[in-house]
Design a protein around this motif. Sequence first.
Motif, short mmCIF file in Angstrom:
data_model
loop_
_atom_site.label_atom_id
_atom_site.label_comp_id
_atom_site.label_asym_id
_atom_site.label_seq_id
_atom_site.Cartn_x
_atom_site.Cartn_y
_atom_site.Cartn_z
N UNK A 25 -6.10 5.26 -0.27
CA UNK A 25 -7.05 4.33 0.31
C UNK A 25 -6.14 2.85 0.57
N UNK A 26 -5.48 2.59 -0.53
CA UNK A 26 -4.60 1.57 -0.49
C UNK A 26 -3.93 1.41 0.59
N UNK A 27 -3.07 2.39 0.89
CA UNK A 27 -2.30 2.41 2.09
C UNK A 27 -2.90 2.21 3.54
N UNK A 164 -17.87 -0.95 -5.81
CA UNK A 164 -17.75 0.37 -6.57
C UNK A 164 -18.24 1.42 -5.48
N UNK A 165 -17.61 2.23 -5.14
CA UNK A 165 -17.59 3.55 -4.56
C UNK A 165 -17.64 4.92 -5.06
N UNK A 166 -18.78 5.57 -4.97
CA UNK A 166 -19.10 6.53 -5.79
C UNK A 166 -18.88 8.03 -5.08
N UNK A 167 -18.51 8.11 -3.97
CA UNK A 167 -18.19 9.39 -3.24
C UNK A 167 -17.30 9.00 -2.13
N UNK A 173 -17.58 5.19 4.90
CA UNK A 173 -18.60 4.26 5.33
C UNK A 173 -18.19 2.81 5.19
N UNK A 174 -17.68 2.39 3.78
CA UNK A 174 -17.29 1.17 3.55
C UNK A 174 -15.96 0.76 4.39
#
Length: 183
Positions: A25-27, A164-167, A173-174
Amino acid sequence: MPSIEPQRPRRILVAGASGAGKSTLARRIAAACGLPYQEIDALFHGPDWTPRPSFVDDVTAFTDQPGWVTEWQYGEVQPMLAERAQLLVFLDYSRPRVMRQVISRTVRRRLSREELWNGNIGGPFHTFFTDPEHIVRWAWNTHGTRAALVDDAAARNPHLEVVRLRHPREAEAWFARVFRSSR
């Protein structure tokens, strides 16, 4: 009157348990924002898995830049990273999901003998039983500690926005909403 778009954060951390997908995700965030990305594990691990003496100095130099993206790891630099960051994205995934991800990644990396950082390759599978810091054991043992660390960082750094993302679907989507919609 023209609308003024809110400025995107330029100093971004991605937190979560080992194997949650922080680096991936960081990339993606760095690429979407045109920001430099540094995998923090590459700064920490020297040859033969020895900690690099320049680790703290290297993290400091990287985060002295006006914009950057990295993972939020390593207790000795976590306070500084949280102080310097504007946004912390927390992949707060369930333990079963994280364990599936870290196990499959570990097996894939070992079978392909993928070089990780500074010439290091994951150890043989039997080290799961002999190494208390084996990545799969580490992920299991530290999974439940991440939320308290994130909450503490948020309390100590009121400027720090925490998402905070739980899935993974929620993370996707975020990401689409924040980084794809404004192109």
